[in-house]
Design a protein around this motif. Structure first.
Motif, short mmCIF file in Angstrom:
data_model
loop_
_atom_site.label_atom_id
_atom_site.label_comp_id
_atom_site.label_asym_id
_atom_site.label_seq_id
_atom_site.Cartn_x
_atom_site.Cartn_y
_atom_site.Cartn_z
N MET A 1 0.84 -1.05 0.16
CA MET A 1 -0.06 -0.01 0.09
C MET A 1 0.72 1.10 -0.01
N SER A 2 0.45 2.22 -0.66
CA SER A 2 1.12 3.73 -0.58
C SER A 2 0.95 4.03 0.95
N GLU A 3 2.21 4.26 1.35
CA GLU A 3 2.51 4.49 2.97
C GLU A 3 2.59 6.21 2.80
N GLN A 4 3.28 6.75 1.77
CA GLN A 4 3.76 8.36 1.88
C GLN A 4 4.43 8.39 3.16
N LEU A 5 5.43 7.92 3.70
CA LEU A 5 5.99 8.15 5.11
C LEU A 5 7.51 8.32 4.95
N ALA A 6 8.14 8.49 3.83
CA ALA A 6 9.42 8.63 3.54
C ALA A 6 9.75 10.07 4.19
N ASN A 7 11.23 9.95 4.87
CA ASN A 7 11.66 11.59 5.03
C ASN A 7 12.08 12.34 4.22
N GLY A 8 12.41 13.57 4.32
CA GLY A 8 12.99 14.38 3.29
C GLY A 8 13.96 13.99 2.32
N ARG A 9 14.75 13.09 2.73
CA ARG A 9 15.66 12.40 1.85
C ARG A 9 15.16 11.28 1.14
N GLN A 10 14.13 10.69 1.36
CA GLN A 10 13.28 9.56 0.57
C GLN A 10 13.75 8.13 1.51
N ASP A 11 14.14 8.32 2.77
CA ASP A 11 14.70 7.15 3.60
C ASP A 11 13.45 6.92 4.33
N PRO A 12 13.49 5.79 4.77
CA PRO A 12 12.14 5.33 5.78
C PRO A 12 12.15 6.32 7.11
N ASP A 13 11.14 6.69 7.41
CA ASP A 13 10.54 7.59 8.28
C ASP A 13 10.34 6.50 9.93
N LYS A 14 10.78 7.08 10.69
CA LYS A 14 10.44 6.37 12.16
C LYS A 14 8.80 5.89 12.12
N LYS A 15 8.09 6.75 11.50
CA LYS A 15 6.69 6.23 11.47
C LYS A 15 6.66 4.81 10.66
N LEU A 16 7.33 4.64 9.60
CA LEU A 16 7.43 3.50 8.95
C LEU A 16 7.78 2.31 10.01
N GLU A 17 8.69 2.46 10.72
CA GLU A 17 9.15 1.55 11.73
C GLU A 17 7.81 1.18 12.70
N GLN B 1 -13.03 13.22 -5.94
CA GLN B 1 -12.24 12.70 -7.12
C GLN B 1 -10.79 13.37 -7.11
N LEU B 2 -10.78 14.66 -6.92
CA LEU B 2 -9.61 15.24 -7.04
C LEU B 2 -8.50 15.13 -5.90
N THR B 3 -9.05 14.59 -4.85
CA THR B 3 -8.11 14.06 -3.72
C THR B 3 -7.83 12.72 -3.69
N PHE B 4 -8.42 11.86 -4.71
CA PHE B 4 -8.44 10.54 -4.61
C PHE B 4 -8.75 9.96 -3.32
N LEU B 5 -9.71 10.28 -2.83
CA LEU B 5 -10.10 10.13 -1.48
C LEU B 5 -10.19 8.68 -1.16
N VAL B 6 -10.39 7.65 -1.98
CA VAL B 6 -10.55 6.22 -1.99
C VAL B 6 -9.35 5.80 -1.45
N LEU B 7 -8.13 6.34 -1.67
CA LEU B 7 -6.92 5.92 -1.39
C LEU B 7 -6.25 6.64 -0.04
N THR B 8 -6.45 8.06 -0.03
CA THR B 8 -5.62 8.95 0.77
C THR B 8 -6.48 8.73 2.32
N TRP B 9 -7.64 8.39 2.21
CA TRP B 9 -8.33 8.31 3.59
C TRP B 9 -7.80 7.03 4.22
N GLU C 1 -4.37 6.23 3.40
CA GLU C 1 -2.90 6.60 3.82
C GLU C 1 -3.05 7.27 5.05
N THR C 2 -4.06 8.10 5.36
CA THR C 2 -4.37 8.87 6.84
C THR C 2 -4.29 7.83 7.94
#
Length: 418
Positions: free
Chosen positions: A30-46, A369-377, A379-380
């Motif tokens: 699934m798309s997590e969208q939780l990388a940090n600013g350097r595209q490395d795993p964030d602690k949230k991913l852990e 539709q614009l926010t593609f809520l079916v997925l971003t919900w 992701e939240t």
């Protein structure tokens, strides 16, 4: 209905190379969208993956990890290459490996499916734009040169080598959903006249070379899987019969597992819509939950390679039926795990268990539709778990829209992956 726990979902599964998964349930990407600013795993991913590991699934597959930091599918994709913070990846794999859970890295390149806010000049097999509906969000791609294609094969292999080094216990090549590997396979998107396009055998070449290079980089005992479209569901695109031929070719090469999916950004069959068969399905087929089980049944007649079907599973009965039928060896779960991270426990132990997923809507169709809520919900919900909070099945969709806007800005929106 049986009154005993599922005799199959909780059983171990052994791959041909001897690797043992503790049960038949897998968390699909699934798309997590939780990388940090350097595209490395964030602690949230852990935190997120430790939560899932403690929830009991036998296999975790990461959200797509990009092999080229100049070509992202989404703003906060993780990237694994020689510029990555490998210590951050090791922390991630240790967290996800709790409870004896396997953790595989899904490796990907978006090709033309990278928003114009992220990539000014996308690359693809051919200089063919995405459909008119998507034109405002995606730039026309440039056709890759032969040398660039060879280099990309090497990048997949290097990412796999690094994945093994940092503690992933397997890798999955993303060959579905209209990303680069899928683009090479499609006669609609690959109209090259050299060794990489035209005939089916030439369009097949890229995925075979990626697999072979990946296998050489990680060795025979390290699982290498692929996520493969059953079809693109587009006129003139990658067909079910061609998909079967790809499956047979990969089986001959010795791939360890094939996860079956379908669709592209232009025809997103992987997001909430079941297969659209040409003929009216039997009533028994209609009762089954899995989106792509009919394809898996046909595939089982052609290959012995282990198969994983993802999409549509909502109950212990549905999981048991899919496994009992023999068409699939593993059941892939995605969005249900975003609202119930310990889903594996009742699926294995409670034969009457069923989860109902909400259909998030703001009540304003255009906003949805614009926010593609079916997925971003969803992701939240992943972000909540990454912050140490429980998912909220009744989360107000407007809160999801606001949270996504604050977290990533307008670049977060447009067409998204599953």
């Amino acid at each position: 209905m049986s009154t005993s726990p599922s005799p199959r979902a909780g059983l171990p599964f052994t791959l041909a190379n001897g690797v043992v998964l503790k049960n038949r349930l897998a968390k699909a990407a699934m798309s997590e969208q939780l990388a940090n600013g350097r595209q490395d795993p964030d602690k949230k991913l852990e935190r997120l993956y430790r939560t899932w590991a403690e929830g009991g699934v036998g296999l975790l597959i990461s959200g797509n990890i990009m092999i080229d930091r100049d070509h992202l599918g989404e703003p906060r994709n993780v990237v694994l290459d020689d510029a990555s913070d490998l210590a951050a990846f090791r922390r991630w794999t240790r967290a996800a490996g709790a409870q004896g859970t396997h953790f595989w890295a899904q490796l990907n390149h978006p090709g033309k499916q990278t928003p114009k806010t992220l990539t000014k000049e996308p690359v693809a097999p051919s200089a063919i734009s995405l459909g008119k509906e998507l034109a405002p969000m995606f730039n026309r791609p440039r056709a890759l040169s032969d040398g660039e294609i060879v280099a990309l094969v090497g990048k997949f292999a290097r990412a796999a080598q690094l994945a093994k080094e940092v503690g992933f216990t397997g890798v999955q090549i993303h060959g579905a959903h209209g990303y680069l590997v899928s683009q090479f396979l499609s006669p609609l998107h690959n109209q090259r006249s050299d060794r990489w396009g035209g005939s089916f055998e030439n369009r097949l070449r890229f995925v075979l070379e990626v697999y072979r290079a990946t296998r050489a980089a990680v060795g025979a005992d390290f699982p290498v899987a692929i996520k493969l479209n059953s079809a693109d569901f587009q006129k003139g695109g990658f067909s079910e019969e061609e998909s079967m031929r790809v499956l047979e070719a990969l089986a001959r090469e010795g791939i360890d597992l094939v996860e079956i999916s379908g669709g592209t950004y232009e025809s997103p069959a992987m997001v909430g819509a079941q297969e659209q068969p040409r003929e009216q399905p039997k009533e028994s087929t209609m009762r089954r939950e899995a989106y792509f089980i009919a394809y898996a049944e046909k595939a089982r007649l052609r290959v012995r390679t282990p198969l994983m079907v993802t999409g549509g599973f909502r109950s212990s009965a549905g999981v048991e039926a899919a496994l009992a039928g023999g068409a699939t060896d593993l059941v892939g779960l995605a969005r249900p795990l975003a609202v119930e991270p310990a889903l594996a426990i009742p699926l294995i132990n409670d034969p009457a268990y069923r989860i109902e997923l909400p259909t998030p809507t703001t009540g304003v169709k255009l906003v949805d539709q614009l926010t593609f809520l079916v997925l971003t919900w969803y992701e939240t919900q992943l972000a909540r778990m990454g912050s140490g909070k429980r998912p909220l099945p009744d989360l107000n969709p407007w809160r999801s829209v606001l949270a996504t806007l604050c977290g990533m800005g307008m670049a977060a929106f447009g067409k998204r992956r599953a």
